[in-house]
Design a protein around this motif. Structure first.
Motif, mmCIF file in Angstrom:
data_model
loop_
_atom_site.group_PDB
_atom_site.id
_atom_site.type_symbol
_atom_site.label_atom_id
_atom_site.label_comp_id
_atom_site.label_asym_id
_atom_site.label_seq_id
_atom_site.Cartn_x
_atom_site.Cartn_y
_atom_site.Cartn_z
ATOM 1 N N ARG A 1 0.862 -1.191 0.000
ATOM 2 C CA ARG A 1 0.000 0.000 0.000
ATOM 3 C C ARG A 1 0.891 1.232 0.000
ATOM 4 N NH1 ARG A 1 -2.129 3.818 3.724
ATOM 5 N NH2 ARG A 1 -4.264 4.473 3.214
ATOM 6 N N VAL A 2 0.599 2.162 -0.893
ATOM 7 C CA VAL A 2 1.330 3.419 -0.990
ATOM 8 C C VAL A 2 0.321 4.556 -0.881
ATOM 9 C CG1 VAL A 2 2.861 4.847 -2.386
ATOM 10 C CG2 VAL A 2 3.071 2.357 -2.476
ATOM 11 N N ALA A 3 0.509 5.444 0.073
ATOM 12 C CA ALA A 3 -0.420 6.564 0.270
ATOM 13 C C ALA A 3 0.369 7.823 0.580
ATOM 14 C CB ALA A 3 -1.392 6.256 1.397
ATOM 15 N N LYS A 4 -0.104 8.940 0.053
ATOM 16 C CA LYS A 4 0.595 10.214 0.245
ATOM 17 C C LYS A 4 -0.407 11.351 0.391
ATOM 18 C CE LYS A 4 3.974 13.244 0.252
ATOM 19 N NZ LYS A 4 4.838 13.401 1.453
ATOM 20 N N LYS A 5 -0.230 12.132 1.464
ATOM 21 C CA LYS A 5 -0.978 13.375 1.629
ATOM 22 C C LYS A 5 -0.086 14.491 1.102
ATOM 23 C CE LYS A 5 -2.785 16.441 5.209
ATOM 24 N NZ LYS A 5 -2.965 16.643 6.668
ATOM 25 N N PHE A 6 -0.398 14.988 -0.066
ATOM 26 C CA PHE A 6 0.439 16.001 -0.696
ATOM 27 C C PHE A 6 0.225 17.384 -0.099
ATOM 28 C CE2 PHE A 6 -0.024 12.596 -3.790
ATOM 29 C CZ PHE A 6 1.297 12.376 -4.151
ATOM 30 N N SER A 7 -0.986 17.605 0.386
ATOM 31 C CA SER A 7 -1.304 18.881 1.016
ATOM 32 C C SER A 7 -2.595 18.688 1.782
ATOM 33 C CB SER A 7 -1.481 19.975 -0.046
ATOM 34 O OG SER A 7 -2.658 19.752 -0.803
ATOM 35 N N ASP A 8 -3.113 19.770 2.379
ATOM 36 C CA ASP A 8 -4.406 19.673 3.054
ATOM 37 C C ASP A 8 -5.550 19.491 2.062
ATOM 38 O OD1 ASP A 8 -3.252 19.925 5.508
ATOM 39 O OD2 ASP A 8 -3.649 22.079 5.705
ATOM 40 N N LYS A 9 -5.227 19.598 0.780
ATOM 41 C CA LYS A 9 -6.267 19.495 -0.242
ATOM 42 C C LYS A 9 -6.223 18.205 -1.044
ATOM 43 C CE LYS A 9 -6.978 24.456 -0.982
ATOM 44 N NZ LYS A 9 -7.065 25.529 -1.994
ATOM 45 N N PHE A 10 -5.070 17.605 -1.186
ATOM 46 C CA PHE A 10 -4.973 16.464 -2.090
ATOM 47 C C PHE A 10 -4.188 15.322 -1.458
ATOM 48 C CE2 PHE A 10 -2.757 14.168 -5.554
ATOM 49 C CZ PHE A 10 -3.883 13.582 -6.119
#
Length: 915
Positions: A262-271
């Motif tokens: 599983r690979v997950a990334k919070k790039f910003s508060d929006k995406f």
């Protein structure tokens, strides 16, 4: 395409939202051990993060200080901390003594404590997933109170609660992130064959019993919710590797592999975005029973033998009727006909293990893009799931699913008060085939039925004239007719096998084709932020089926069959008496274009008692209904022992077949006769009456929606150190949907007392399985109790008992309860016996019961199963190592008639960064 979208969104949004404030820290328990996956959220917002494997976190936000953060984790008491400056903090959470404070959503479509749920709810969260002794989390659900898992194969399992289920469990719904997991055409929930990877599971909630008032048709006996991890809350890379061995007497010892990432990334508060991939490969449980289903207790010594897992021997005929046909054509003397016995003889079949390689494979991939345009609770989600697999499925026949493919795509808009989602499900049967018809048509590829039975009859007459006994004559006749038979493993057999399994015409082949689709949309709005008086919700759903089996399953010979269903609902919930009393009322209206509309209300009351509010009493009355399934309506399938025909009005004349007759004189001199599905409903005898020697007309009605009223009471609370949950229910069914076997004469009208009876005497008839409703009542009832506590300074001990039974007024009606009357389950373990080391043992026992389904009926012996696991955590590697065994005793068992015996499964696993 998915990768392109992923990188495009990454490029567009990775630079958005420069953080102004950063809070960091660590969350531990009372033993100073890190708590992975703990939630840290800014109060009154959706901005938050979770701790990593070491319990550490970093929270960046553009919100200015001061503000409060809420720290919570399942199994621990939440804390709220006020912050006035950016700082590094350490938080220690206290362990909750019970699980009554866990939050659920499914019972009322709104967050509430499981303790206050108005109906019975079972929950399986991250802690339970880690500690389950089963091979994977899905198998672990079987240890929940009142839950049965029927094992179809190594990778295909069907969950059920409160009875009345086969593998195509159309009374139970499974939702994964709001999407129905059922195959549109074959109706079976795909379980976790094409479901969710273990490292992406956030929680599993299960509601036993009727849920139609909120969730619509088919949420009849229960509903299962699986929620995946949101990449805004759970980011990073997680992976697991699992391997081991399956051991079965029939199959031997075989290695299996199960890998996932599983690979997950919070790039910003929006995406934020995530992707999951998993791959499983192993060998399925071999099904090798040669029990004679026509005469249990006997074997191949009988001329009319039909083995349970032997295919091709379903083709049988009256050997004297064959002699009459031979005499009419001048092949044997007329006087020789009397030398032939007036009994049926079957062709020689092939073992199931000669018709499949028992490959078990599951390949799953899913990806999701999450966008919060205003950096608040409003979220737009695209989710795509694809799966491909190989397994065994048991329905009316046993099917070898090869390269079975399913995909789902969803768009969802939601915030804390509403959601609107739409999704589609598309399935492709791939290279799948029916093993029973493979055996039948490999035989016919080599030698026609007419030739084989003719040679059998001729050899029988000759051996009888030579002085052979009847038993000897049968043996000689079979040897003569089988001379030159195709032998498994030879090039000739492989050629015939490949020809048959790639041919979708069941008269000569066994492949089944399917490209059916399902389109679904639903929405819900909660007015609680606008109305103070009560919590009010409204919602609705719309679904369209598009059946496209190319005539191999349904009667869609001329093109796809489509029909739609619509539902609308509302719910009001009110708390009174210092929020001790909770009243909930729901009302739903559903309309299928094929039937009249259905109204299903629900009312429940819950009361929290005690000075410490640790006792909750609940009672509910719920109505439920289920529409007939796609197969109930439009199937048109010859499965060997019977012809299955759906009873939608516009289906009755679609299915037509022409058959040869044995007694052409009785048929007015015609050598063939044509019958249709309409004859099964309007010109047929009850099969049971023909078997009893007193034929009567069936008078089978066309199927209509099934309805039920369910009454339930329960208690959930804490008595000292013991957490107790008990419940009882009674369900009264009206128009219960089930099957009725009938016999259609190839000529004559039922009730004419002449021509139709002559057809029965001449073996000129066909058995049909119809889809109809019980004319009399059906009731089910049961009770369960679960007790959990801690003993010996921290050891977890729990046990539960379930009782379930039913009654039916018509003993000839096939209800298919398929559930043990008594079940007991227990678990014992410790999450940290010594530092970083835990273990768990799970025990389950179930009573014997009778299995009744279209593939076959038979007794299921009592089952005793022990699972065990040991786990060791290595914080420096962010890893959990696990070794375990399912069915540790090695005593093989089965949960359904006709499946392979379940042996032992040994495994070791390594999971990295599963917070």
């Amino acid at each position: 395409m998915i990768r392109t979208i992923f990188f495009a969104f990454t490029f567009l949004f990775s630079a958005l939202g420069v953080a102004q404030t950063t809070i960091s820290g660590k969350v531990t328990d009372e033993q100073n051990q890190p708590i992975p996956g703990a939630s840290i959220q800014i109060s009154a917002t959706t901005v938050g993060t979770v701790t990593d494997f070491n319990g550490e976190f970093n929270l960046s936000t553009d919100q200015n200080l001061p503000f409060k953060i809420i720290i919570s984790s399942i199994g621990f008491t939440s804390q709220t901390i006020a912050l006035s400056s950016a700082q590094s903090i350490e938080i220690q959470l206290k362990e909750e003594t019970t699980s009554l404070g866990e939050i659920i959503i499914s019972a009322s479509r709104t967050p509430e404590r499981i303790f206050e749920s108005p109906v019975t709810v079972e929950r399986f969260g991250l802690k339970e997933i880690k500690n389950t002794a089963s091979v994977d989390f899905y198998d672990g659900l079987e240890n929940l109170k009142g839950v049965d898992i029927n094992t179809n194969s190594l990778t295909f399992k069907s969950i059920n609660t409160r009875g009345f289920a086969a593998f195509a469990n159309t009374r139970f719904v499974q939702l994964i992130d709001g999407m129905d997991n059922a195959a549109p055409a074959l109706n079976f929930p795909l379980g976790n064959l094409l479901g969710m990877t273990e490292i992406d599971v956030q929680s599993v909630e299960l509601l036993p019993g009727a849920s139609s008032a909120l969730y619509g048709a088919n949420a009849f006996n229960g509903i299962l919710f699986m929620r995946s991890k949101n990449p805004f809350d759970f980011e990073g890379i997680s992976t697991y590797a699992k391997s081991g061995m399956t051991s079965q007497k029939a199959a031997g010892d075989n290695v299996f592999w199960d890998l996932g990432i599983r690979v997950a990334k919070k790039f910003s508060d929006k995406f934020a975005a995530k992707a999951n991939f998993s791959y499983l490969k192993g060998t399925d449980w071999f099904a090798v029973s040669e029990e004679n289903v026509l005469n249990p207790g006997t074997g191949r010594e009988l001329p009319n033998y039909d083995g349970l897992n032997v295919y091709g021997d379903e083709v049988s005929t009256n050997i004297r009727a064959v002699g009459l046909a031979l005499a009419e054509n001048g092949i044997i003397p007329a006087a020789a006909v009397n030398l032939l016995p007036n009994e049926s003889v079957s062709r020689t079949g092939y073992l199931e293990r000669d018709l499949t390689n028992y490959e078990a494979e599951s390949v799953k991939f899913d990806a999701a893009l999450h966008y919060r345009p205003f950096a608040d609770d409003f979220e737009i989600i695209y989710q795509g799931k694809i799966g491909k697999g190989a397994t065994i499925y048991q329905g009316a026949n046993r099917y070898s699913l090869k390269n079975f493919f399913l995909q789902q795509h969803k768009i969802e808009f939601k915030n804390d008060n509403f959601f609107v989602r739409g999704y589609m499900t598309d399935e492709d049967a791939g290279d799948s085939y029916d093993m029973r018809f493979t055996g039948i048509n490999v035989n016919r590829y080599w030698k026609t039925d007419q030739q084989w039975f003719g040679e059998y009859a001729g050899a029988y007459v000759q051996s009888t004239l030579g002085g052979a006994s009847s038993e000897q004559a049968h043996n000689i006749a079979r040897q003569a007719a089988d001379t030159g038979r195709l032998i498994p493993g030879t090039p000739e057999f492989e050629q015939a096998f490949n020809t048959v399994t790639t041919n979708a015409d069941l008269a000569t082949g066994s492949q089944f084709r399917d490209a059916s689709q399902l389109y679904h949309a639903d929405a819900n709005y909660n007015f609680s932020h606008l109305i103070d008086f009560a919590d009010i919700q409204v919602g609705g759903s719309y679904r369209t089926y598009r059946l496209n089996s190319f005539g191999t399953i349904f009667t869609d010979y001329d093109g796809p069959i489509s029909y739609s269903e619509l539902g609308l609902y509302t719910q009001i919930q009110k708390q009174l008496m210092d929020e001790r009393l909770k009243l909930t009322g729901s009302l739903r209206y559903d309309k299928s274009e094929l039937f009249e509309g259905q109204v299903t209300p629900r009312f429940s009351v819950g009361y929290t008692a005690g000075a410490n509010r640790n006792h909750n009493l609940r009672a509910s009355i719920q109505t439920a209904f289920r529409n007939p399934t796609t197969q109930d309506l439009y199937i048109g399938l010859d499965v060997g022992r019977a012809i299955l025909v759906g009873s939608a009005e516009n289906n009755l004349d679609r299915y037509q077949r022409t058959f040869n007759v044995n007694n052409s004189v009785a048929n007015g001199g015609e050598a063939t006769a044509t019958i249709s599905a309409r004859d099964a409903y309007e010109n047929s005898f009850l099969a049971s009456s023909v078997q009893a020697g007193a034929p009567v007309a069936s008078n089978v009605g066309l199927v209509k929606p099934e309805q039920a009223i369910a009454y339930e009471i329960g208690y959930r609370g804490q008595l000292g150190k013991f957490e107790i949950d008990l419940s009882g229910y009674y369900t009264d069914y009206t128009d219960f949907i089930a099957n009725q076997n009938v016999i259609v004469p190839l000529y004559g009208q039922v009730g004419d007392n002449s021509q139709s009876l002559a057809a029965l005497e001449s073996d000129d008839f066909k058995v049909f399985q119809t889809y109809t409703n019980a004319k009399s009542g059906v009731q089910s009832y049961g009770a369960s109790i679960a007790i959990a506590t801690k003993v010996f300074n921290g050891f977890d001990l729990s046990g539960n008992y379930t009782y379930a039974d039913f009654e039916q007024e018509d003993p000839d009606f096939r209800a298919g309860f398929n559930t043990p009357k008594h079940k007991f389950k227990a678990s014992f373990g410790h999450t940290e016996l010594v530092k970083n080391f835990g273990f768990n043992f799970s025990y389950r026992w179930s009573d014997s019961y009778f299995w009744q389904a279209s593939f076959g009926d038979g007794n299921i012996p009592s089952i005793t199963v022990l699972d065990a696991q040991l786990n060791y955590t290595v914080p420096s590697l962010k890893s959990i190592f696990k070794v375990g065994a399912a069915n540790l005793s090695g005593e093989e068992y089965y949960t359904a008639y006709g499946t392979g015996l379940i042996g032992t499964q040994l495994y070791v696993s390594w999971t990295i960064n599963n917070f």
